[in-house]
Design an enzyme around this catalytic site. Sequence first.
Site, PDB file in Angstrom:
ATOM      1  N   SER A  47       7.233  -6.350   0.225  1.00 51.11           N
ATOM      2  CA  SER A  47       7.606  -6.218  -1.171  1.00 51.11           C
ATOM      3  C   SER A  47       8.858  -5.115  -0.974  1.00 51.11           C
ATOM      4  CB  SER A  47       6.680  -6.061  -2.179  1.00 51.11           C
ATOM      5  OG  SER A  47       6.129  -4.711  -1.819  1.00 51.11           O
ATOM      6  N   HIS A  48       9.003  -4.429   0.241  1.00 48.42           N
ATOM      7  CA  HIS A  48      10.186  -3.264   0.300  1.00 48.42           C
ATOM      8  C   HIS A  48      10.585  -3.659   1.710  1.00 48.42           C
ATOM      9  CE1 HIS A  48       7.930  -2.007  -3.453  1.00 48.42           C
ATOM     10  NE2 HIS A  48       9.197  -1.194  -3.694  1.00 48.42           N
ATOM     11  N   ARG A  52      14.705  -6.417  -0.557  1.00 51.44           N
ATOM     12  CA  ARG A  52      15.553  -5.499  -1.247  1.00 51.44           C
ATOM     13  C   ARG A  52      16.859  -5.270  -1.130  1.00 51.44           C
ATOM     14  NH1 ARG A  52      12.493  -3.536  -5.526  1.00 51.44           N
ATOM     15  NH2 ARG A  52      10.436  -3.887  -5.111  1.00 51.44           N
ATOM     16  N   HIS A 121      16.492   4.843  -6.125  1.00 46.43           N
ATOM     17  CA  HIS A 121      15.293   4.699  -5.530  1.00 46.43           C
ATOM     18  C   HIS A 121      14.719   3.536  -5.473  1.00 46.43           C
ATOM     19  CE1 HIS A 121      11.356   5.582  -3.730  1.00 46.43           C
ATOM     20  NE2 HIS A 121      11.896   6.994  -3.356  1.00 46.43           N
ATOM     21  N   LEU A 125       7.199   4.375  -0.217  1.00 44.50           N
ATOM     22  CA  LEU A 125       6.960   5.908  -0.036  1.00 44.50           C
ATOM     23  C   LEU A 125       6.226   6.186   1.326  1.00 44.50           C
ATOM     24  CD1 LEU A 125       6.140   7.099  -3.556  1.00 44.50           C
ATOM     25  CD2 LEU A 125       8.647   6.833  -2.667  1.00 44.50           C
ATOM     26  N   ASP A 179      -0.367   4.459  -0.086  1.00 46.41           N
ATOM     27  CA  ASP A 179       0.878   4.252  -0.756  1.00 46.41           C
ATOM     28  C   ASP A 179       0.681   3.264  -1.698  1.00 46.41           C
ATOM     29  OD1 ASP A 179       3.508   4.257  -1.730  1.00 46.41           O
ATOM     30  OD2 ASP A 179       4.235   3.430   0.321  1.00 46.41           O
ATOM     31  N   PHE A 180       0.839   3.455  -3.086  1.00 46.76           N
ATOM     32  CA  PHE A 180       0.743   2.410  -3.975  1.00 46.76           C
ATOM     33  C   PHE A 180       1.459   2.757  -5.300  1.00 46.76           C
ATOM     34  CE2 PHE A 180      -3.617   4.168  -3.719  1.00 46.76           C
ATOM     35  CZ  PHE A 180      -3.692   4.835  -4.703  1.00 46.76           C
ATOM     36  N   GLU A 189       6.185  -7.387  -5.792  1.00 37.61           N
ATOM     37  CA  GLU A 189       5.058  -8.595  -5.757  1.00 37.61           C
ATOM     38  C   GLU A 189       5.225  -9.662  -6.635  1.00 37.61           C
ATOM     39  OE1 GLU A 189       3.020  -9.270  -3.233  1.00 37.61           O
ATOM     40  OE2 GLU A 189       3.305  -7.422  -2.078  1.00 37.61           O
ATOM     41  N   LYS A 231      -7.152   4.976 -16.099  1.00 36.41           N
ATOM     42  CA  LYS A 231      -7.032   5.830 -15.027  1.00 36.41           C
ATOM     43  C   LYS A 231      -5.502   5.866 -14.422  1.00 36.41           C
ATOM     44  CE  LYS A 231     -11.808   5.645 -14.027  1.00 36.41           C
ATOM     45  NZ  LYS A 231     -13.025   5.899 -13.459  1.00 36.41           N
ATOM     46  N   ARG A 305     -12.286  -0.023   5.724  1.00 33.32           N
ATOM     47  CA  ARG A 305     -11.239   0.146   6.598  1.00 33.32           C
ATOM     48  C   ARG A 305     -10.358   1.388   5.803  1.00 33.32           C
ATOM     49  NH1 ARG A 305      -5.892  -1.393   5.124  1.00 33.32           N
ATOM     50  NH2 ARG A 305      -5.762  -3.303   3.866  1.00 33.32           N
ATOM     51  N   ARG A 311      -1.195  -2.179   7.968  1.00 36.55           N
ATOM     52  CA  ARG A 311       0.226  -1.755   8.379  1.00 36.55           C
ATOM     53  C   ARG A 311       0.495  -1.455   9.686  1.00 36.55           C
ATOM     54  NH1 ARG A 311       3.057   2.482   7.427  1.00 36.55           N
ATOM     55  NH2 ARG A 311       1.527   3.719   6.495  1.00 36.55           N
TER      56      ARG A 311
HETATM   57  P1  NDP Z   1      -0.835  -2.452  -2.296  1.00 41.94           P
HETATM   58  O1  NDP Z   1      -1.854  -2.759  -3.348  1.00 41.94           O
HETATM   59  O2  NDP Z   1      -0.654  -3.422  -1.421  1.00 41.94           O
HETATM   60  O3  NDP Z   1      -1.418  -1.362  -1.139  1.00 41.94           O
HETATM   61  C1  NDP Z   1      -1.785  -0.036  -1.493  1.00 41.94           C
HETATM   62  C2  NDP Z   1      -2.251   0.796  -0.610  1.00 41.94           C
HETATM   63  O4  NDP Z   1      -3.772   0.435  -0.380  1.00 41.94           O
HETATM   64  C3  NDP Z   1      -1.712   0.632   1.089  1.00 41.94           C
HETATM   65  O5  NDP Z   1      -1.926   1.959   1.508  1.00 41.94           O
HETATM   66  C4  NDP Z   1      -2.832  -0.415   1.684  1.00 41.94           C
HETATM   67  O6  NDP Z   1      -3.091  -0.303   3.005  1.00 41.94           O
HETATM   68  C5  NDP Z   1      -4.147  -0.076   1.024  1.00 41.94           C
HETATM   69  N1  NDP Z   1      -5.131  -0.611   0.871  1.00 41.94           N
HETATM   70  C6  NDP Z   1      -4.971  -2.175   0.546  1.00 41.94           C
HETATM   71  N2  NDP Z   1      -6.101  -2.916   0.786  1.00 41.94           N
HETATM   72  C7  NDP Z   1      -7.018  -1.936   1.098  1.00 41.94           C
HETATM   73  C8  NDP Z   1      -8.551  -2.022   1.420  1.00 41.94           C
HETATM   74  N3  NDP Z   1      -8.997  -3.205   1.515  1.00 41.94           N
HETATM   75  N4  NDP Z   1      -9.105  -0.691   2.018  1.00 41.94           N
HETATM   76  C9  NDP Z   1      -8.068   0.383   2.340  1.00 41.94           C
HETATM   77  N5  NDP Z   1      -6.878   0.337   1.972  1.00 41.94           N
HETATM   78  C10 NDP Z   1      -6.333  -0.882   1.268  1.00 41.94           C
HETATM   79  O7  NDP Z   1       0.421  -1.561  -2.780  1.00 41.94           O
HETATM   80  P2  NDP Z   1       1.279  -1.850  -4.008  1.00 41.94           P
HETATM   81  O8  NDP Z   1       1.602  -3.294  -4.255  1.00 41.94           O
HETATM   82  O9  NDP Z   1       0.726  -1.310  -5.136  1.00 41.94           O
HETATM   83  O10 NDP Z   1       2.561  -0.895  -3.510  1.00 41.94           O
HETATM   84  C11 NDP Z   1       3.509  -1.595  -2.542  1.00 41.94           C
HETATM   85  C12 NDP Z   1       4.445  -0.624  -1.991  1.00 41.94           C
HETATM   86  O11 NDP Z   1       5.567  -0.586  -3.059  1.00 41.94           O
HETATM   87  C13 NDP Z   1       4.347   0.877  -1.728  1.00 41.94           C
HETATM   88  O12 NDP Z   1       4.966   1.071  -0.487  1.00 41.94           O
HETATM   89  C14 NDP Z   1       4.973   1.476  -2.799  1.00 41.94           C
HETATM   90  O13 NDP Z   1       5.619   2.732  -2.493  1.00 41.94           O
HETATM   91  C15 NDP Z   1       6.100   0.580  -3.263  1.00 41.94           C
HETATM   92  N6  NDP Z   1       6.445   0.822  -4.520  1.00 41.94           N
HETATM   93  C16 NDP Z   1       7.810   1.464  -4.550  1.00 41.94           C
HETATM   94  C17 NDP Z   1       8.169   1.725  -6.041  1.00 41.94           C
HETATM   95  C18 NDP Z   1       9.448   2.667  -6.073  1.00 41.94           C
HETATM   96  O14 NDP Z   1       9.861   2.877  -7.304  1.00 41.94           O
HETATM   97  N7  NDP Z   1      10.214   2.713  -5.349  1.00 41.94           N
HETATM   98  C19 NDP Z   1       7.495   1.400  -7.124  1.00 41.94           C
HETATM   99  C20 NDP Z   1       6.151   0.544  -6.764  1.00 41.94           C
HETATM  100  C21 NDP Z   1       5.654   0.515  -5.729  1.00 41.94           C
HETATM  101  P3  NDP Z   1      -2.353  -1.473   4.062  1.00 41.94           P
HETATM  102  O15 NDP Z   1      -0.617  -1.472   3.746  1.00 41.94           O
HETATM  103  O16 NDP Z   1      -2.623  -1.058   5.002  1.00 41.94           O
HETATM  104  O17 NDP Z   1      -2.959  -2.755   3.477  1.00 41.94           O
HETATM  105  O1  PYC Z   2       8.158  -2.939  -6.619  1.00 40.50           O
HETATM  106  O2  PYC Z   2       7.620  -1.772  -8.588  1.00 40.50           O
HETATM  107  C1  PYC Z   2       8.517  -2.196  -7.481  1.00 40.50           C
HETATM  108  C2  PYC Z   2       9.616  -1.271  -7.349  1.00 40.50           C
HETATM  109  C3  PYC Z   2      10.305  -0.623  -8.338  1.00 40.50           C
HETATM  110  C4  PYC Z   2      11.310  -0.080  -7.764  1.00 40.50           C
HETATM  111  C5  PYC Z   2      11.287  -0.098  -6.463  1.00 40.50           C
HETATM  112  N1  PYC Z   2      10.318  -0.951  -6.294  1.00 40.50           N
END
Ligand code: NDP
Ligand code: PYC
Length: 339
Positions: A47-48, A52, A121, A125, A179-180, A189, A231, A305, A311
Amino acid sequence: MSNTTALPISALHERVEAIFRKAGLNAIQSGALARVITAGERDACKSHGIYRIEGTLRTVKAGKVKPDAVPELVLQEGSAIVRVNAKCGFANPAFELGVPALADRARACGLAALVINDCTHFSALWPEVEALTEQGLAGLVMCPSYSTVAPTGGNKPLLGTNPIAFGWPRMGKSPYVFDFATSVAARGEIELHRRAGKPLPEGWAIDADGNPTTDPEAALAGAMLPFGGHKGSAIGTMVELLAGIMIGDLTSPEVLEYLGTTTLAPPHGELILAFSPQAFSAGRPGDPFARAETLFEQIAGQGARLPSQRRYAARARSEAEGIVLTAAEIEQLDRLLAL
Ligand code: NDP
Ligand code: PYC
């Protein structure tokens, strides 16, 4: 695997950087963007990753980001706040400029903050918290986005997907990093599901009438939902307050009002906090890093895990075998390079 190509990491980096250079971005911007996008593909964060690039180029073409920006570091004597003005360029080169001063001040004061203003941005992260854990520091990073998420109890986009990432350094091991997005999933996604013609999992989004939907198109026209109900809604709001209002930069609704679309990368600020675990635990019993290892062992001991393990496994595969891209992805890179 058929119809795929494994590219060495350096080869993907070169291609991505060349695309940005050709599009008129200066070396500072192109290099930092290529590093973060290549890292996304290397670590299987689709997704990143290269997906992008097109949005980034659209944002440049629309005149909403300065392709030749040179970020500026502003240091104030005796302050734990390091500021970088991105000068309307991307956040990534601004972060790279500010991180050495942030690390120095965090070591000196125990806690320091890097405030990035006036940046665009779009990236994950975790590369930023990893830059801090590499220095033996814990890190917490957050930024707003643009209105795409309904607050819990509401039904219209207001908050951003507002990511938050945390890292803790580990001796001789990959750091503990999560990072989420504070939405159920990143908006990227949803877009990837739309492109693949796949329905969304339930609970990710509502349509424009406020009804639950699994249709990516309807979700993009409606609103995404915060993770964990009230939350996630509160944490997303905290990100608006700390990494928007507190640092004198735009909130997600203000970004959307300025940009008028979610098809371009959003301009706002970013807040990066760095902590020295030694400084915080000084005079207290136990070594913080050893105690953290005990906690991680207890988590793993239950069969759970740690975040980022998927990753790191992907990274190890990419380092050994190259980054596997589909024929369509290679074509996309070739097309963008030929523009
Ligand atoms: P995910 O829900 O895919 O994953 C979030 C985190 O949870 C990761 O660190 C992941 O580790 C971990 N994780 C997932 N499954 C498990 C598990 N079963 N047990 C333990 N840890 C787990 O992420 P999002 O879709 O919410 O976000 C994806 C990316 O998007 C992020 O990098 C975020 O920074 C980016 N983003 C950027 C934005 C921006 O404005 N710049 C806006 C929104 C998101 P692992 O990777 O190892 O699975
Ligand atoms: O995936 O939510 C996202 C996002 C927004 C800006 C950059 N990534």
